[in-house]
Design a protein around this motif. Structure first.
Motif, PDB file in Angstrom:
ATOM      1  N   LEU A 269       0.836  -1.204   0.000  1.00 39.91           N
ATOM      2  CA  LEU A 269       0.000   0.000   0.000  1.00 39.91           C
ATOM      3  C   LEU A 269       0.872   1.256   0.000  1.00 39.91           C
ATOM      4  CD1 LEU A 269      -2.867   1.230   0.208  1.00 39.91           C
ATOM      5  CD2 LEU A 269      -2.593   1.144   2.704  1.00 39.91           C
ATOM      6  N   LEU A 270       1.920   1.253   0.821  1.00 36.57           N
ATOM      7  CA  LEU A 270       2.845   2.393   0.846  1.00 36.57           C
ATOM      8  C   LEU A 270       3.553   2.557  -0.493  1.00 36.57           C
ATOM      9  CD1 LEU A 270       4.513   1.857   4.355  1.00 36.57           C
ATOM     10  CD2 LEU A 270       2.712   3.490   3.783  1.00 36.57           C
ATOM     11  N   TRP A 271       3.919   1.435  -1.102  1.00 36.14           N
ATOM     12  CA  TRP A 271       4.661   1.480  -2.363  1.00 36.14           C
ATOM     13  C   TRP A 271       3.804   2.005  -3.512  1.00 36.14           C
ATOM     14  CZ3 TRP A 271       6.767  -4.234  -1.936  1.00 36.14           C
ATOM     15  CH2 TRP A 271       7.696  -4.289  -0.877  1.00 36.14           C
ATOM     16  N   VAL A 272       2.509   1.712  -3.478  1.00 37.31           N
ATOM     17  CA  VAL A 272       1.642   2.044  -4.602  1.00 37.31           C
ATOM     18  C   VAL A 272       1.054   3.443  -4.483  1.00 37.31           C
ATOM     19  CG1 VAL A 272      -0.612   1.246  -3.777  1.00 37.31           C
ATOM     20  CG2 VAL A 272       0.016   0.872  -6.168  1.00 37.31           C
ATOM     21  N   CYS A 273       1.108   4.039  -3.297  1.00 34.49           N
ATOM     22  CA  CYS A 273       0.562   5.382  -3.100  1.00 34.49           C
ATOM     23  C   CYS A 273       1.619   6.448  -3.419  1.00 34.49           C
ATOM     24  CB  CYS A 273       0.061   5.553  -1.671  1.00 34.49           C
ATOM     25  SG  CYS A 273      -1.510   4.693  -1.367  1.00 34.49           S
ATOM     26  N   ASP A 274       1.134   7.638  -3.736  1.00 31.35           N
ATOM     27  CA  ASP A 274       2.032   8.754  -4.061  1.00 31.35           C
ATOM     28  C   ASP A 274       2.476   9.501  -2.810  1.00 31.35           C
ATOM     29  OD1 ASP A 274       1.731   8.628  -7.073  1.00 31.35           O
ATOM     30  OD2 ASP A 274      -0.366   8.875  -6.466  1.00 31.35           O
ATOM     31  N   VAL A 275       1.611   9.516  -1.805  1.00 32.49           N
ATOM     32  CA  VAL A 275       1.891  10.176  -0.527  1.00 32.49           C
ATOM     33  C   VAL A 275       1.349   9.277   0.578  1.00 32.49           C
ATOM     34  CG1 VAL A 275       1.628  12.272   0.863  1.00 32.49           C
ATOM     35  CG2 VAL A 275       1.527  12.421  -1.635  1.00 32.49           C
ATOM     36  N   ASN A 276       2.082   9.154   1.671  1.00 30.51           N
ATOM     37  CA  ASN A 276       1.651   8.307   2.778  1.00 30.51           C
ATOM     38  C   ASN A 276       1.618   9.096   4.081  1.00 30.51           C
ATOM     39  OD1 ASN A 276       1.491   5.662   1.387  1.00 30.51           O
ATOM     40  ND2 ASN A 276       3.685   5.964   1.075  1.00 30.51           N
ATOM     41  N   PHE A 277       0.469   9.057   4.735  1.00 27.55           N
ATOM     42  CA  PHE A 277       0.359   9.574   6.101  1.00 27.55           C
ATOM     43  C   PHE A 277       0.505   8.372   7.029  1.00 27.55           C
ATOM     44  CE2 PHE A 277      -1.306  13.004   3.715  1.00 27.55           C
ATOM     45  CZ  PHE A 277      -1.287  14.145   4.507  1.00 27.55           C
ATOM     46  N   VAL A 278       1.502   8.406   7.906  1.00 24.14           N
ATOM     47  CA  VAL A 278       1.811   7.261   8.762  1.00 24.14           C
ATOM     48  C   VAL A 278       1.884   7.720  10.211  1.00 24.14           C
ATOM     49  CG1 VAL A 278       2.970   5.925   6.976  1.00 24.14           C
ATOM     50  CG2 VAL A 278       4.277   7.600   8.287  1.00 24.14           C
ATOM     51  N   ARG A 279       1.924   6.762  11.129  1.00 27.01           N
ATOM     52  CA  ARG A 279       1.888   7.129  12.544  1.00 27.01           C
ATOM     53  C   ARG A 279       2.818   6.235  13.365  1.00 27.01           C
ATOM     54  NH1 ARG A 279      -3.935   4.560  14.650  1.00 27.01           N
ATOM     55  NH2 ARG A 279      -3.025   2.609  15.408  1.00 27.01           N
ATOM     56  N   GLY A 280       3.101   6.684  14.592  1.00 34.34           N
ATOM     57  CA  GLY A 280       3.832   5.852  15.540  1.00 34.34           C
ATOM     58  C   GLY A 280       5.250   5.571  15.085  1.00 34.34           C
ATOM     59  N   GLU A 281       5.662   4.309  15.199  1.00 36.20           N
ATOM     60  CA  GLU A 281       7.029   3.943  14.820  1.00 36.20           C
ATOM     61  C   GLU A 281       7.072   2.962  13.661  1.00 36.20           C
ATOM     62  OE1 GLU A 281      10.918   1.730  16.795  1.00 36.20           O
ATOM     63  OE2 GLU A 281       9.771   3.108  18.047  1.00 36.20           O
ATOM     64  N   ASP A 282       6.237   1.937  13.693  1.00 40.13           N
ATOM     65  CA  ASP A 282       6.369   0.874  12.692  1.00 40.13           C
ATOM     66  C   ASP A 282       6.050   1.383  11.285  1.00 40.13           C
ATOM     67  OD1 ASP A 282       6.857  -1.886  11.949  1.00 40.13           O
ATOM     68  OD2 ASP A 282       4.712  -2.024  11.584  1.00 40.13           O
ATOM     69  N   SER A 283       4.868   1.969  11.091  1.00 41.92           N
ATOM     70  CA  SER A 283       4.519   2.452   9.754  1.00 41.92           C
ATOM     71  C   SER A 283       5.409   3.624   9.346  1.00 41.92           C
ATOM     72  CB  SER A 283       3.043   2.851   9.692  1.00 41.92           C
ATOM     73  OG  SER A 283       2.749   3.903  10.584  1.00 41.92           O
ATOM     74  N   PHE A 284       5.883   4.378  10.313  1.00 41.99           N
ATOM     75  CA  PHE A 284       6.822   5.490  10.077  1.00 41.99           C
ATOM     76  C   PHE A 284       8.110   4.973   9.424  1.00 41.99           C
ATOM     77  CE2 PHE A 284      10.153   8.030  12.622  1.00 41.99           C
ATOM     78  CZ  PHE A 284      10.251   9.044  11.683  1.00 41.99           C
ATOM     79  N   VAL A 285       8.653   3.884   9.964  1.00 42.17           N
ATOM     80  CA  VAL A 285       9.870   3.300   9.392  1.00 42.17           C
ATOM     81  C   VAL A 285       9.590   2.694   8.023  1.00 42.17           C
ATOM     82  CG1 VAL A 285      11.592   1.465   9.674  1.00 42.17           C
ATOM     83  CG2 VAL A 285      10.983   2.922  11.610  1.00 42.17           C
ATOM     84  N   ARG A 286       8.443   2.016   7.879  1.00 47.65           N
ATOM     85  CA  ARG A 286       8.130   1.404   6.586  1.00 47.65           C
ATOM     86  C   ARG A 286       7.944   2.471   5.513  1.00 47.65           C
ATOM     87  NH1 ARG A 286      10.123  -3.410   7.383  1.00 47.65           N
ATOM     88  NH2 ARG A 286       9.095  -4.206   5.513  1.00 47.65           N
ATOM     89  N   ALA A 287       7.431   3.637   5.889  1.00 45.31           N
ATOM     90  CA  ALA A 287       7.282   4.728   4.923  1.00 45.31           C
ATOM     91  C   ALA A 287       8.646   5.212   4.447  1.00 45.31           C
ATOM     92  CB  ALA A 287       6.499   5.877   5.542  1.00 45.31           C
ATOM     93  N   GLN A 288       9.630   5.189   5.333  1.00 39.43           N
ATOM     94  CA  GLN A 288      10.976   5.606   4.929  1.00 39.43           C
ATOM     95  C   GLN A 288      11.569   4.614   3.936  1.00 39.43           C
ATOM     96  OE1 GLN A 288      13.379   7.103   8.407  1.00 39.43           O
ATOM     97  NE2 GLN A 288      11.414   6.858   9.448  1.00 39.43           N
ATOM     98  N   TRP A 289      11.345   3.321   4.156  1.00 33.24           N
ATOM     99  CA  TRP A 289      11.848   2.324   3.212  1.00 33.24           C
ATOM    100  C   TRP A 289      11.068   2.349   1.903  1.00 33.24           C
ATOM    101  CZ3 TRP A 289      16.359   1.881   4.552  1.00 33.24           C
ATOM    102  CH2 TRP A 289      16.789   1.502   5.823  1.00 33.24           C
ATOM    103  N   ALA A 290       9.853   2.888   1.912  1.00 35.25           N
ATOM    104  CA  ALA A 290       9.074   2.987   0.673  1.00 35.25           C
ATOM    105  C   ALA A 290       9.647   4.043  -0.259  1.00 35.25           C
ATOM    106  CB  ALA A 290       7.615   3.305   0.987  1.00 35.25           C
ATOM    107  N   GLY A 291      10.400   4.999   0.290  1.00 38.35           N
ATOM    108  CA  GLY A 291      11.030   6.022  -0.544  1.00 38.35           C
ATOM    109  C   GLY A 291      10.050   7.002  -1.155  1.00 38.35           C
ATOM    110  N   LYS A 292       8.870   7.128  -0.553  1.00 40.03           N
ATOM    111  CA  LYS A 292       7.836   8.034  -1.054  1.00 40.03           C
ATOM    112  C   LYS A 292       7.653   9.200  -0.079  1.00 40.03           C
ATOM    113  CE  LYS A 292       6.162   5.730  -4.695  1.00 40.03           C
ATOM    114  NZ  LYS A 292       4.726   5.439  -4.785  1.00 40.03           N
ATOM    115  N   PRO A 293       7.120  10.339  -0.556  1.00 41.23           N
ATOM    116  CA  PRO A 293       6.797  11.430   0.369  1.00 41.23           C
ATOM    117  C   PRO A 293       5.837  10.950   1.462  1.00 41.23           C
ATOM    118  CG  PRO A 293       6.692  12.207  -1.890  1.00 41.23           C
ATOM    119  CD  PRO A 293       6.853  10.711  -1.962  1.00 41.23           C
ATOM    120  N   PHE A 294       6.071  11.383   2.693  1.00 44.51           N
ATOM    121  CA  PHE A 294       5.180  10.985   3.786  1.00 44.51           C
ATOM    122  C   PHE A 294       5.073  12.101   4.824  1.00 44.51           C
ATOM    123  CE2 PHE A 294       9.346   9.647   5.309  1.00 44.51           C
ATOM    124  CZ  PHE A 294       9.333   9.995   6.657  1.00 44.51           C
ATOM    125  N   ILE A 295       3.991  12.042   5.571  1.00 41.24           N
ATOM    126  CA  ILE A 295       3.774  12.910   6.730  1.00 41.24           C
ATOM    127  C   ILE A 295       3.616  11.995   7.935  1.00 41.24           C
ATOM    128  CG2 ILE A 295       2.220  14.552   7.858  1.00 41.24           C
ATOM    129  CD1 ILE A 295       3.580  15.878   5.596  1.00 41.24           C
TER     130      ILE A 295
END
Length: 388
Positions: A269-295
């Motif tokens: 889901l993170l890989w296929v989206c253009d922007v990711n809003f994530v929270r806490g620690e786990d999804s926050f780290v996965r968003a960084q590995w996705a290499g996509k813009p995130f908040i």
């Protein structure tokens, strides 16, 4: 360490579920990686199997002991129980100072040599972490070590399993795979051409204001939100309870409510989206590995200490060769209540959207930088196996 050369290193992780899925998400990733990639015999002690089951559907909440993905999962109930030294792991990890059972500690003290005892701390970008990483603390006649994940080579790094980047690249290079993944949630071909945003946040995020800005905008946006997240705001927009499978389009915005997905599907889901809003620690780290813009929506703390942690991260992340990425900093602070969105979310989003190519470039550079720090599981195991 106390293990002999003819058997696998044994390791126990103790996890108390505080942040719904973040704590168990991190511990489950770590447990699986240690078992799969390093051949470690892992026992994961968890106090809340129901939360665990949301991210790992094969978990049976009625079982005190079970196997999942090669890991022994034990329910950590109210009874301390008694433990024999033979049952104690070579490496014992307490996640985020969770106070492992006194009986287990007493049995650890009877082992010769003592198990390697690690307190795996929460992730923060604050500078003091580098000075505290691997520090010792005498406990019950033994030595406990503090182990900090982090964003520099003077910390333990971030959780990242082998092959993750290869899987991401293969998935993103296959339009049919991405289309098939989204279509299972009802996303239409037309919606796939829109800007796709995943939304995962805590209840106090200004979701209604953000949805209103998207709805009134000129660009088609598809917002994919897991069931139960921002339930009230999403329900108001949809005009019905925000349960999995429902969707609603109004103005430029389509909101789709997804079933809660297993960890590997959340990565997609993170890989296929253009922007990711994530929270806490786990999804926050996965968003960084996705290499996509995130908040990032950070877990709230008393006296707004989380704002200090947020700004420490932004100080590292939201800067590129041209200096501060102001739109990213402002939107991140407003999303977390560290700044008032004086003009509302429409201009915040417009500025963020205009900077998206720059933010995407920074996301890719950051991902490469984090990769160079090694991975948390490998770094932790290497430290635990040092002669003592």
């Amino acid at each position: 360490m106390s293990h002999s050369s003819d058997r696998a290193t044994s390791l126990a992780i103790f996890c108390k579920v505080v942040d719904n899925f973040g704590d168990i998400g991190i511990c489950w990733r770590l447990a699986r990686q240690l078992q799969r990639e390093h051949g470690v015999a892992v026992t994961l002690w968890v106090d809340d199997l129901a939360s665990f089951r949301r991210i790992c559907p094969q978990i049976d909440v009625a079982l005190g002991v079970q196997q999942a993905a090669g890991v022994t999962v034990r329910h950590w109930g109210g009874q301390d129980g008694s433990f024999n030294p033979g049952e104690i792991a070579d490496i014992v990890i307490e996640f985020f100072a969770c106070d492992i059972p006194p009986g287990y500690i007493a049995a650890m003290a009877q082992c010769q040599p003592h198990p390697v005892w690690l307190n795996l701390e929460g992730l923060t970008a604050e500078e003091w972490v580098e000075g505290c990483h691997q520090l010792t603390s005498p406990r019950h006649g033994m030595i406990k070590h503090f182990f900090f994940p982090g964003f520099t080579d003077k910390t333990g790094g971030l959780l990242r399993e082998a092959g993750l980047e290869q899987r991401r690249r293969q998935f993103q290079a296959d339009p049919l795979a991405m289309q098939a993944f989204l279509s299972q949630f009802g996303v239409t071909p037309g919606e796939m051409a829109a800007l796709k945003v995943s939304l995962f946040c805590y209840p106090h995020a200004p979701v209604a204001e953000l949805l209103a800005a998207w709805e009134a905008g000129s660009e088609p946006i598809v917002c994919l939100v897991p069931e139960g997240v921002a339930f009230d705001a999403v329900s108001r927009f949809i005009g019905a309870d925000a349960v999995a499978g429902v969707s609603h389009t109004q103005g430029a915005l389509t909101v789709r409510v997804l079933p809660f997905v297993a960890q590997d599907d959340y990565d997609k889901l993170l890989w296929v989206c253009d922007v990711n809003f994530v929270r806490g620690e786990d999804s926050f780290v996965r968003a960084q590995w996705a290499g996509k813009p995130f908040i990032w929506h950070i877990y709230p703390q008393d006296e707004n200490l989380h704002h200090v942690k947020l700004r420490a991260f932004l100080q590292r992340y939201a800067f590129d060769a041209d200096g501060a990425i102001d739109s990213l900093i402002e939107a991140s602070e407003c999303w977390n209540g560290a700044r008032v969105a004086g003009q509302g979310w429409a201009p915040l989003w417009t500025a963020l959207r205009a900077d998206m190519p720059r933010i995407a470039g920074r996301a890719g550079a950051w991902q490469a930088q984090m990769h160079d720090n090694g991975d948390l599981a490998g770094n932790l195991l290497a430290f635990a196996r040092l002669p003592r």
